[in-house]
Motif scaffolding. Structure first.
Motif, short mmCIF file in Angstrom:
data_model
loop_
_atom_site.label_atom_id
_atom_site.label_comp_id
_atom_site.label_asym_id
_atom_site.label_seq_id
_atom_site.Cartn_x
_atom_site.Cartn_y
_atom_site.Cartn_z
N ASP A 1 0.82 -1.20 0.00
CA ASP A 1 0.00 0.00 0.00
C ASP A 1 0.86 1.26 0.00
OD1 ASP A 1 -2.35 -1.40 -0.09
OD2 ASP A 1 -2.72 -1.34 2.07
N LEU A 2 2.02 1.20 0.66
CA LEU A 2 2.91 2.36 0.66
C LEU A 2 3.47 2.60 -0.73
CD1 LEU A 2 4.35 4.62 2.12
CD2 LEU A 2 6.12 2.99 2.82
N THR A 3 3.84 1.54 -1.41
CA THR A 3 4.32 1.67 -2.79
C THR A 3 3.26 2.31 -3.67
OG1 THR A 3 5.74 -0.28 -2.57
CG2 THR A 3 5.17 0.40 -4.79
N ARG A 4 2.02 1.85 -3.51
CA ARG A 4 0.91 2.39 -4.28
C ARG A 4 0.68 3.87 -3.94
NH1 ARG A 4 -2.80 -0.94 -2.63
NH2 ARG A 4 -2.24 -2.52 -4.16
N ALA A 5 0.78 4.20 -2.66
CA ALA A 5 0.58 5.59 -2.23
C ALA A 5 1.66 6.50 -2.82
CB ALA A 5 0.60 5.67 -0.71
N ILE A 6 2.90 6.04 -2.82
CA ILE A 6 4.00 6.82 -3.40
C ILE A 6 3.75 7.07 -4.89
CG2 ILE A 6 6.44 6.72 -4.05
CD1 ILE A 6 6.88 5.20 -1.37
N GLN A 7 3.33 6.04 -5.61
CA GLN A 7 3.06 6.19 -7.04
C GLN A 7 1.92 7.18 -7.29
OE1 GLN A 7 4.66 4.67 -9.97
NE2 GLN A 7 3.52 6.50 -10.60
N ARG A 8 0.89 7.09 -6.47
CA ARG A 8 -0.26 8.00 -6.64
C ARG A 8 0.13 9.44 -6.36
NH1 ARG A 8 -4.84 5.94 -2.97
NH2 ARG A 8 -5.77 7.89 -3.68
N VAL A 9 0.94 9.67 -5.33
CA VAL A 9 1.39 11.03 -5.04
C VAL A 9 2.27 11.54 -6.18
CG1 VAL A 9 2.87 12.41 -3.52
CG2 VAL A 9 1.16 10.87 -2.54
N VAL B 1 -16.88 -2.12 -7.31
CA VAL B 1 -16.38 -0.82 -6.87
C VAL B 1 -15.72 -0.10 -8.05
CG1 VAL B 1 -14.71 0.37 -5.39
CG2 VAL B 1 -16.02 -1.57 -4.49
N GLU B 2 -14.88 -0.81 -8.80
CA GLU B 2 -14.21 -0.22 -9.95
C GLU B 2 -15.22 0.32 -10.96
OE1 GLU B 2 -11.85 -3.42 -11.38
OE2 GLU B 2 -10.24 -3.13 -9.91
N THR B 3 -16.28 -0.45 -11.18
CA THR B 3 -17.33 -0.02 -12.12
C THR B 3 -18.00 1.25 -11.64
OG1 THR B 3 -17.75 -2.31 -12.81
CG2 THR B 3 -19.49 -0.70 -13.24
N HIS B 4 -18.32 1.30 -10.33
CA HIS B 4 -18.97 2.49 -9.78
C HIS B 4 -18.06 3.72 -9.85
CE1 HIS B 4 -22.66 0.66 -8.59
NE2 HIS B 4 -22.15 -0.08 -7.62
N VAL B 5 -16.77 3.53 -9.54
CA VAL B 5 -15.84 4.66 -9.58
C VAL B 5 -15.72 5.21 -10.99
CG1 VAL B 5 -13.43 5.36 -9.30
CG2 VAL B 5 -14.51 3.92 -7.56
N SER C 1 -9.60 11.99 -11.85
CA SER C 1 -8.77 11.32 -10.86
C SER C 1 -9.45 11.34 -9.49
CB SER C 1 -7.41 12.01 -10.74
OG SER C 1 -7.56 13.30 -10.16
N ARG C 2 -8.92 10.51 -8.59
CA ARG C 2 -9.41 10.50 -7.21
C ARG C 2 -9.16 11.84 -6.53
NH1 ARG C 2 -8.71 4.73 -4.40
NH2 ARG C 2 -8.86 6.11 -2.61
N HIS C 3 -8.05 12.48 -6.86
CA HIS C 3 -7.75 13.79 -6.28
C HIS C 3 -8.83 14.81 -6.64
CE1 HIS C 3 -5.73 17.37 -4.96
NE2 HIS C 3 -5.60 17.82 -6.20
N GLU C 4 -9.21 14.82 -7.89
CA GLU C 4 -10.28 15.74 -8.32
C GLU C 4 -11.60 15.39 -7.64
OE1 GLU C 4 -10.59 15.91 -12.54
OE2 GLU C 4 -8.61 16.84 -12.82
N LEU C 5 -11.85 14.08 -7.46
CA LEU C 5 -13.07 13.66 -6.79
C LEU C 5 -13.09 14.12 -5.34
CD1 LEU C 5 -15.71 12.05 -6.82
CD2 LEU C 5 -14.38 10.01 -6.26
N THR C 6 -11.94 14.02 -4.65
CA THR C 6 -11.85 14.48 -3.26
C THR C 6 -12.12 15.97 -3.18
OG1 THR C 6 -10.27 12.75 -2.66
CG2 THR C 6 -10.33 14.69 -1.26
#
Length: 226
Positions: A122-130, A197-201, A212-217
């Motif tokens: 999850d940390l690897t994924r978080a780093i990539q997303r940031v 979940v993927e379909t709904h997102v 992106s999730r950032h724009e959604l937030t």
């Protein structure tokens, strides 16, 4: 045709415990490229200014500087860009899950905040997303930020045309995703499959014309929906 392999994200790791830095380096392995380390505020600023990495993995409580820990590091690196012109982004990695720590670091300019209980995957994924420009939070911590910034804006959640486009289930998924939940956590919370979940997102992003999730937030924060 072979797709070029994506290079690991370069990261500077800032934490005052040498053993913890060694552990993070070992856990992440080759998933990211740790190009620098620092144990205190002043060393961190010097290393980050020299290396200019896409992501700085930053502890909140550090010695040195003006006594404000990671906040001093962020302020000391304002405006820095990587070699390809992208901003140097900060991801807080801390043992603290206190609301005041989360809010203070995000106000200073960090792109996310995760706790040290996070898994290596999850940390690897978080780093990539940031690195990609998204905002990332450990589950439940996003609520602190959304509450703080929403209250500061003085906005009240209202039913609007955009929100009306979403089904009841899509609104549930949207709220959890905007708070920083991972797909598998949303699935567990709502008793649905990860694929659903993927379909709904995808549907939510399409209906709201977001990318992106950032724009959604940011969209959800502006309406105080969380």
């Amino acid at each position: 045709m072979n797709t070029p392999e994506k290079k690991p994200v370069e990261v500077v790791l800032v934490d005052d415990h040498r053993m913890f830095r060694s552990g993070v380096r070992a856990e992440l392995g080759g998933a990211v490229s740790i190009v620098g380390e620092a144990p205190d505020v002043d060393t961190a600023i010097a290393v980050i200014r020299d290396v200019r990495p896409p992501v700085v993995l930053l502890d909140v409580h550090l010695p040195g500087g003006n006594g404000n820990g990671g906040i001093d590091v962020i302020h000391g690196c304002k405006g820095l860009e990587t070699a390809d012109g992208q901003p140097v982004r900060f991801l807080a990695l801390s043992v603290s899950d206190a609301a005041e720590d989360v809010i203070a670091v995000i106000r200073a300019g960090a792109r996310g905040y995760v706790t040290k209980t996070i898994s290596a995957t999850d940390l690897t994924r978080a780093i990539q997303r940031v690195a990609d420009g998204d905002a990332v939070f450990s589950p439940r911590l996003a609520g602190f930020v959304l509450d703080a910034f929403g209250a500061a804006a003085g906005e009240v959640a209202q039913v609007d045309e955009e929100l009306d486009r979403l089904s009841a289930r899509e609104r549930e998924v949207m709220r959890l995703i905007a708070r920083g939940y991972q797909y598998k956590e949303v699935a567990k919370e709502l008793f649905i499959s990860v694929k659903t979940v993927e379909t709904h997102v995808s549907s939510v992003l399409r209906k709201l014309q977001l990318s992106s999730r950032h724009e959604l937030t940011a969209w959800a924060m502006g309406r105080r929906l969380l």
